[in-house]
Design an enzyme around this catalytic site. Structure first.
Site, PDB file in Angstrom:
ATOM      1  N   TYR A  22      -8.166  -2.389   6.374  1.00  0.00           N
ATOM      2  CA  TYR A  22      -9.358  -2.295   5.525  1.00  0.00           C
ATOM      3  C   TYR A  22      -9.742  -0.828   5.535  1.00  0.00           C
ATOM      4  O   TYR A  22     -10.162  -0.294   6.557  1.00  0.00           O
ATOM      5  CB  TYR A  22     -10.462  -3.161   6.107  1.00  0.00           C
ATOM      6  N   THR A  23      -9.604  -0.147   4.391  1.00  0.00           N
ATOM      7  CA  THR A  23      -9.776   1.306   4.369  1.00  0.00           C
ATOM      8  C   THR A  23     -10.961   1.780   3.538  1.00  0.00           C
ATOM      9  O   THR A  23     -11.123   2.983   3.343  1.00  0.00           O
ATOM     10  CB  THR A  23      -8.508   1.987   3.831  1.00  0.00           C
TER      11      THR A  23
ATOM     12  N   LYS B 184     -11.260   0.325  13.588  1.00  0.00           N
ATOM     13  CA  LYS B 184      -9.902   0.806  13.828  1.00  0.00           C
ATOM     14  C   LYS B 184      -9.655   1.037  15.317  1.00  0.00           C
ATOM     15  O   LYS B 184      -8.555   0.773  15.826  1.00  0.00           O
ATOM     16  CB  LYS B 184      -9.645   2.094  13.041  1.00  0.00           C
TER      17      LYS B 184
ATOM     18  N   TYR C 224     -15.995   1.751  10.015  1.00  0.00           N
ATOM     19  CA  TYR C 224     -14.548   1.845   9.836  1.00  0.00           C
ATOM     20  C   TYR C 224     -13.874   2.380  11.096  1.00  0.00           C
ATOM     21  O   TYR C 224     -12.891   1.797  11.595  1.00  0.00           O
ATOM     22  CB  TYR C 224     -14.235   2.752   8.646  1.00  0.00           C
TER      23      TYR C 224
ATOM     24  N   GLY D 229       0.809  -1.216   0.000  1.00  0.00           N
ATOM     25  CA  GLY D 229       0.000   0.000   0.000  1.00  0.00           C
ATOM     26  C   GLY D 229       0.838   1.259   0.000  1.00  0.00           C
ATOM     27  O   GLY D 229       2.074   1.232   0.049  1.00  0.00           O
ATOM     28  N   MET D 230       0.138   2.389  -0.058  1.00  0.00           N
ATOM     29  CA  MET D 230       0.813   3.685  -0.137  1.00  0.00           C
ATOM     30  C   MET D 230       1.778   3.902   1.023  1.00  0.00           C
ATOM     31  O   MET D 230       2.979   4.165   0.814  1.00  0.00           O
ATOM     32  CB  MET D 230      -0.235   4.804  -0.162  1.00  0.00           C
ATOM     33  N   LEU D 231       1.291   3.803   2.241  1.00  0.00           N
ATOM     34  CA  LEU D 231       2.139   4.063   3.391  1.00  0.00           C
ATOM     35  C   LEU D 231       3.144   2.939   3.604  1.00  0.00           C
ATOM     36  O   LEU D 231       4.302   3.190   3.971  1.00  0.00           O
ATOM     37  CB  LEU D 231       1.278   4.247   4.644  1.00  0.00           C
TER      38      LEU D 231
END
Length: 302
Positions: free
Chosen positions: A61-62, A129, A125, A10-12
């Protein structure tokens, strides 16, 4: 010290691995195929193979809207998965940096959320989290760190900034939300923060840190700054409200996070979002990407 980064596709995750490599660290990055944090056997195999001293959990899971009707899967990835990682860290004497989100707050504040502000998520979400945060802190009270971030953009994957770069070449005008306020944050800056903080985890640094850029802006402000920075007329960006982009999950009206804990561990607070954006844009423009719609990108989250 051996680092293990989950969610490394992923991006991060990609930026975190790159930052650690740049610093000469011994790091292994695993995407979901290499380590599924929701499967105990997969976690056990990864720990046996790589014997990490410090784990950075970027897996999540975003899909904020999808989570409203896919709560079981969201909880599995965002709540139970971090719990499995934390338990494995506890068993192997490893430390854990777990990435979380501004969505654990209700978005109703009028001043930046402190790290110790009571969470009150309004979405599935956000609740999942928060479950992950609590699982990490329960299993690793002295060796776990929560790093909350928000409004991420970067060179890898979809983001609001990428969409604005695309739309400024395609549309005469763009309508952008001006009643949601937060902190645009470059994923590479968060990766650097994680790399700084990791060695301190469990050694004077535990609990929650907020890794967002300083300052604050609306999506409209951010879009205008993107246009201005690439030589496009910022007046082509027109303000609208969040009601123009309805969805199953409500967006926080206020997602500004405070940064008080950084100085406690001898690190300076994050830099201003405009400075970060100015450095990031040339890199993002060089990266190849598939165009996405404005509506899709406005629903992206860390």
């Amino acid at each position: 010290m051996r680092w293990l980064v989950t969610g490394a596709g992923g991006m991060l995750g990609r930026d975190t691995v790159a930052e650690l490599v740049r610093r000469g660290e011994d790091v292994t990055g695993l995407d979901r195929a290499g380590l599924d944090i929701t499967r105990p056997g997969s976690v056990a195999r990864a720990f046996a193979a790589h014997r990490p001293d410090l784990v950075v959990n970027c897996a999540a899971y975003t899909a904020v809207d999808n989570a409203e009707t896919d709560a079981a899967r969201a909880l599995l990835v965002n709540g139970e998965g971090p719990g499995l990682l934390a338990a494995a860290c506890a068993a192997h004497g490893a430390r854990l940096v777990h990435v979380s989100t501004d969505y654990v707050f209700d978005g109703a504040a009028r001043a930046p959320y402190r790290e110790d502000h009571p969470p009150s998520p309004r979405t599935v979400y956000g609740r999942t989290k928060l479950a992950g945060e609590r699982a990490v802190r329960a299993a690793l009270p002295d060796a776990g760190v929560i790093v909350r971030t928000a409004w991420l953009y970067g060179a890898h994957g979809r983001s609001f900034v990428r969409t604005m770069l695309e739309l400024q070449t395609r549309r005469d005008t763009v309508d952008v939300v001006d009643d949601q306020r937060g902190q645009p944050t470059w994923s590479a800056d968060v990766a650097a923060r994680i790399a700084d903080l990791g060695p301190k985890a469990g050694r004077g640094a535990t609990g929650v840190f907020h890794a967002t850029s300083a300052g604050e802006a609306t999506w409209y402000d951010l879009a205008r700054e993107v246009f201005r920075s690439v030589g496009a007329d910022p007046d082509r960006v027109r303000p609208t409200t969040g009601d123009a982009f309805p969805g199953p999950a409500p967006r926080p009206a206020y997602s500004v996070l405070a940064h008080g804990r950084w100085r406690e561990v001898g690190l300076s607070p994050p830099r201003d979002w405009r400075a970060a954006l100015g450095q990031a844009l040339p890199l993002i423009r060089k990266a190849s990407f598939d165009p996405v719609s404005l509506k899709e990108s406005l629903r992206e989250t860390p």
